[in-house]
Design a protein around this motif. Structure first.
Motif, PDB file in Angstrom:
ATOM      1  N   SER A   1     -11.444 -10.019   3.600  1.00 29.35           N
ATOM      2  CA  SER A   1     -10.226 -10.582   3.005  1.00 29.35           C
ATOM      3  C   SER A   1      -9.024  -9.683   3.225  1.00 29.35           C
ATOM      4  CB  SER A   1     -10.456 -10.807   1.507  1.00 29.35           C
ATOM      5  OG  SER A   1     -10.730  -9.578   0.863  1.00 29.35           O
ATOM      6  N   VAL A   2      -9.252  -8.362   3.165  1.00 33.68           N
ATOM      7  CA  VAL A   2      -8.135  -7.419   3.374  1.00 33.68           C
ATOM      8  C   VAL A   2      -7.607  -7.541   4.790  1.00 33.68           C
ATOM      9  CG1 VAL A   2      -7.488  -4.995   3.413  1.00 33.68           C
ATOM     10  CG2 VAL A   2      -9.019  -5.824   1.635  1.00 33.68           C
ATOM     11  N   LEU A   3      -8.529  -7.604   5.787  1.00 30.64           N
ATOM     12  CA  LEU A   3      -8.096  -7.703   7.184  1.00 30.64           C
ATOM     13  C   LEU A   3      -7.394  -9.037   7.445  1.00 30.64           C
ATOM     14  CD1 LEU A   3     -11.167  -6.117   9.016  1.00 30.64           C
ATOM     15  CD2 LEU A   3      -8.935  -5.091   8.584  1.00 30.64           C
TER      16      LEU A   3
ATOM     17  N   PHE B   1       6.871  -3.858   5.476  1.00 36.92           N
ATOM     18  CA  PHE B   1       6.194  -2.701   6.098  1.00 36.92           C
ATOM     19  C   PHE B   1       5.369  -1.943   5.065  1.00 36.92           C
ATOM     20  CE2 PHE B   1       8.990  -2.798   9.918  1.00 36.92           C
ATOM     21  CZ  PHE B   1       7.989  -2.638  10.870  1.00 36.92           C
ATOM     22  N   ASN B   2       5.941  -1.715   3.876  1.00 41.68           N
ATOM     23  CA  ASN B   2       5.219  -0.968   2.821  1.00 41.68           C
ATOM     24  C   ASN B   2       3.952  -1.704   2.396  1.00 41.68           C
ATOM     25  OD1 ASN B   2       7.096   1.098   2.776  1.00 41.68           O
ATOM     26  ND2 ASN B   2       8.320   0.176   1.137  1.00 41.68           N
ATOM     27  N   LYS B   3       4.062  -3.032   2.225  1.00 41.26           N
ATOM     28  CA  LYS B   3       2.884  -3.816   1.841  1.00 41.26           C
ATOM     29  C   LYS B   3       1.802  -3.744   2.921  1.00 41.26           C
ATOM     30  CE  LYS B   3       5.180  -7.195  -1.197  1.00 41.26           C
ATOM     31  NZ  LYS B   3       5.513  -8.621  -1.384  1.00 41.26           N
ATOM     32  N   THR B   4       2.230  -3.807   4.186  1.00 41.66           N
ATOM     33  CA  THR B   4       1.266  -3.735   5.302  1.00 41.66           C
ATOM     34  C   THR B   4       0.565  -2.385   5.336  1.00 41.66           C
ATOM     35  OG1 THR B   4       2.690  -5.217   6.573  1.00 41.66           O
ATOM     36  CG2 THR B   4       0.972  -4.014   7.790  1.00 41.66           C
ATOM     37  N   GLU B   5       1.342  -1.315   5.127  1.00 41.99           N
ATOM     38  CA  GLU B   5       0.736   0.042   5.121  1.00 41.99           C
ATOM     39  C   GLU B   5      -0.258   0.180   3.973  1.00 41.99           C
ATOM     40  OE1 GLU B   5       2.050   4.740   5.364  1.00 41.99           O
ATOM     41  OE2 GLU B   5       3.476   3.259   4.610  1.00 41.99           O
ATOM     42  N   ASN B   6       0.072  -0.367   2.798  1.00 44.14           N
ATOM     43  CA  ASN B   6      -0.851  -0.309   1.658  1.00 44.14           C
ATOM     44  C   ASN B   6      -2.155  -1.034   1.969  1.00 44.14           C
ATOM     45  OD1 ASN B   6       0.914   1.170   0.088  1.00 44.14           O
ATOM     46  ND2 ASN B   6       1.857  -0.636  -0.848  1.00 44.14           N
ATOM     47  N   LEU B   7      -2.062  -2.164   2.689  1.00 44.48           N
ATOM     48  CA  LEU B   7      -3.275  -2.893   3.069  1.00 44.48           C
ATOM     49  C   LEU B   7      -4.132  -2.086   4.037  1.00 44.48           C
ATOM     50  CD1 LEU B   7      -1.892  -6.518   3.466  1.00 44.48           C
ATOM     51  CD2 LEU B   7      -3.699  -5.799   1.903  1.00 44.48           C
TER      52      LEU B   7
ATOM     53  N   GLU C   1      -5.940   0.407   2.016  1.00 42.25           N
ATOM     54  CA  GLU C   1      -7.027  -0.233   1.272  1.00 42.25           C
ATOM     55  C   GLU C   1      -8.225  -0.495   2.182  1.00 42.25           C
ATOM     56  OE1 GLU C   1      -7.905  -4.275  -1.366  1.00 42.25           O
ATOM     57  OE2 GLU C   1      -5.864  -3.824  -0.685  1.00 42.25           O
ATOM     58  N   ALA C   2      -7.969  -0.958   3.435  1.00 47.65           N
ATOM     59  CA  ALA C   2      -9.064  -1.204   4.382  1.00 47.65           C
ATOM     60  C   ALA C   2      -9.799   0.081   4.703  1.00 47.65           C
ATOM     61  CB  ALA C   2      -8.511  -1.835   5.661  1.00 47.65           C
TER      62      ALA C   2
END
Length: 644
Positions: free
Chosen positions: A460-462, A487-493, A496-497
């Protein structure tokens, strides 16, 4: 002080004896000097001794051994054709046969990475060396066997202390072999193969290692400062004496590296590899990640060619932590992914738990040989007696018929014995097939579990991460959404991965720990949790001297792990105890804490705190599960499981 003077007196006497020996021209004495030089890492001196050996057969064999030992898996040796022609069975038991066994054992370690065969050859050599009273080769085979233990081929074998004791008895008048005895005792103690009687095994282990290192310090001053054995001494000093002092450990490792810089011989590659790898690890502890990566990359120049997959696994594991420390998360994630793939490919259980059975097999063969010899003598005596009696009574008809009947019965007994042997072999084959099926089934379940973890946790994260990248692409020019926030949300994901992959890898490692033994896994878990200083967990055990069935051990470890997690999350406890005992085929586990407790009547045990899942697993094992808790006085959970 008196202890050091005592050692000094003994070793001065040794020096005089050794000097006298070196002036001797006896081939056996020269071989003893050769092996002593090898143990001191004196490669050039050992090479010089070879040319002084007069017996051509012995000289040729020791040359082969020297080439294998010197190349040590880093370069190809030129003895393949000779090794193929070495025959062990039905050979005359002499010095040449002993050297052949030593060559074959060392070759299996250095070039085939088959330590099971290496142990088989070494064990045969040790027994023959005892029989032929060749102390110097008996020591070499003992050191070879202890080195196999050190490299993790056996997880728990009671005979390791027996081999250590034998080496000590053969080393009392020789400083070189005393050094090797204490060195191997430290290594084997650190990996948990030596017995301890205290409750706190970690403290006892530290006490044993420090005591042995004091003995080494008393010995090392008797060696020449330029003696290469100092390389092993400073490596031990870095790992054992200063393991909790990173700065002191680095000082000793850098001094060892300085000693190694002058050693151009390929024989020292393995020492350079271990030194540079350990330097990298210690520098990473100090957050000096760039310097650590430099040393780790240097170590690749000295890797052994026989374990490429293990080398890659170690490299990726180390460098992922270093990249993460440098905030290079993409590189860290890539290295962690490669390390995870390496760990799946590695078969950590190769050849484990088979050496003990090999030793029993060898002892059985030896016993059968002795029985056969006695039986042969008995039959010879019986035949002589029959012949004598036959000549006195003129071979009467009654005696002839009696003898014929005796032979018939013996043949029937032999046939019955053959049938029994075939029956036993068939049973062993069936057991072997059952074991293989169970292993395959377990591997399939493990693959399914990992796949489910990847799908549920990482999938789900990917998928979300992919959507974010598509939004970034779409909004690059239109700029309908705040680019910086996206960009910040993408980096946080990505973070998390990465963390989910680490958790899956750590979960796999927990299984590996459990496979090393239920008791050891519980003790390591308790030590790790206690080190956080929020709750202290004590493990008390009784009667758990032998391993349980592997699937049962893993199931019990998961249950205890979940119950301890409940204590940490819900109990607000300061102390907890895991009491595990095995008596009369009944395993009893009591987990207690001094936390806030709860009212059993008001808690739904079928749903709360994962208790329902635990009860189901215990019932599946035909066991019982009880909970006892009082508000303000903690709680106790009691498990009783029959061991079939």
């Amino acid at each position: 002080m008196y202890f050091n003077l005592f050692y000094l007196f003994i070793l001065l006497n040794i020096s005089f004896t050794t000097q006298k020996t070196r002036n001797s021209i006896n081939d056996r004495d020269l071989l003893a000097i050769f092996f002593e030089d090898i143990q001191q890492l004196k490669i050039n001196k050992a090479s010089e001794v070879i040319f002084k050996i007069e017996n051509t057969g012995l000289k040729d064999k020791i040359k082969i051994y020297f080439e294998i030992k010197k190349c040590n898996g880093f370069e190809k040796h030129n003895a393949d054709d000779i090794l193929k022609n070495i025959v062990i069975k039905n050979r005359e038991e002499n010095l040449e046969l002993l050297l052949d066994l030593l060559i074959l054992s060392e070759n299996e370690i250095s070039y085939n990475n088959d330590r099971l065969k290496a142990f088989d050859y070494a064990y045969k050599g040790l027994e023959l060396a005892k029989k032929l009273n060749t102390d110097f080769l008996e020591r070499e085979f003992l050191i070879l066997i202890l080195n196999i233990f050190k490299n993790g081929i056996i997880n728990n074998d009671v005979n390791v202390e027996k081999y250590l004791d034998q080496l000590f008895k053969l080393s009392k008048n020789n400083k070189v072999y005393l050094f090797k005895y204490y060195e191997y005792k430290i290594y084997l103690n650190e990996i948990g193969l030596l017995k301890t009687d205290l409750k706190s095994k970690i403290d006892k282990r530290t006490e044993i290692s420090l005591d042995c290192f004091k003995k080494l310090e008393s010995l090392i001053i008797l060696f020449d400062k330029n003696n290469s054995i100092n390389i092993e001494y400073y490596h031990l000093k870095a790992l054992i004496l200063s393991y909790n002092n990173t700065e002191l450990s680095l000082t000793n490792l850098k001094y060892e590296l300085k000693l190694l810089e002058n050693k151009k011989d390929i024989f020292f590659n393995k020492y350079k590899y271990e030194n540079l790898k350990e330097l990298a690890r210690k520098l990473a502890e100090k957050k000096q990640f760039l310097e650590a990566i430099n040393y780790l990359n240097q170590s690749k120049n000295f890797e052994s060619k026989i374990t490429p997959l293990r080398n890659k696994f170690v490299y990726n594991l180390y460098i992922s932590e270093m990249y993460y420390g440098l905030n290079k998360k993409d590189s860290a994630f890539k290295a962690m992914k490669l390390g995870f793939q390496n760990s799946i490919s590695l078969n950590f259980k190769n050849q484990n738990n088979l050496i003990s059975s090999l030793e029993i097999k060898n002892k059985t063969v030896e016993k059968e040989k002795q029985i056969f010899e006695l039986d042969t003598k008995r039959k010879q005596n019986l035949s002589f007696l029959i012949a004598t009696l036959s000549s006195l009574i003129l071979i009467s008809i009654i005696a002839a018929l009696s003898l014929k009947n005796s032979k018939r019965k013996r043949k029937l007994a032999e046939k019955e014995k053959e049938l029994e042997t075939i029956k036993n072999l068939t049973l062993l084959k069936e057991q072997e097939i059952t074991t293989i099926n169970a292993m395959v089934d377990g591997q399939e379940k493990e693959r399914k579990r990992i796949a489910e973890d990847l799908h549920d946790n990482l999938g789900s994260v990917l998928a979300t991460l992919k959507l974010h990248f598509e939004n970034l692409k779409i909004n690059r020019e239109k700029k309908k959404i705040d680019q910086k926030e996206l960009f910040n949300k993408t980096e946080n994901l990505i973070d998390e991965a990465y963390l989910k992959v680490r958790r899956i890898a750590h979960a796999k490692n927990a299984g590996v720990i459990a496979n090393q033994g239920l008791l050891l896994a519980i003790q390591m878990m308790a030590e790790k949790i206690s080190s956080a200083d929020k709750i202290q967990i004590e493990v008390i055990h009784f009667g758990l001297d032998k391993r349980l069935e592997n699937t049962l051990e893993i199931t019990l470890f998961r249950i205890i792990q979940e119950l301890v997690t409940n204590i940490i999350k819900h109990a607000d406890a300061k102390n907890a105890t895991i009491n595990i005992s095995l008596y009369d085929k009944n395993l009893n586990i009591i987990i207690e804490d001094d936390g806030k407790g709860f009212d059993i009547k008001k808690v739904n045990l079928n749903n709360g705190m994962g208790i329902s899942s635990i009860k189901t697993r215990i019932e599946h094992l035909n066991g019982s599960f009880k909970v006892d808790s009082t508000l303000g006085k903690g709680s106790s959970i009691i498990l009783d499981i029959p061991i079939l």
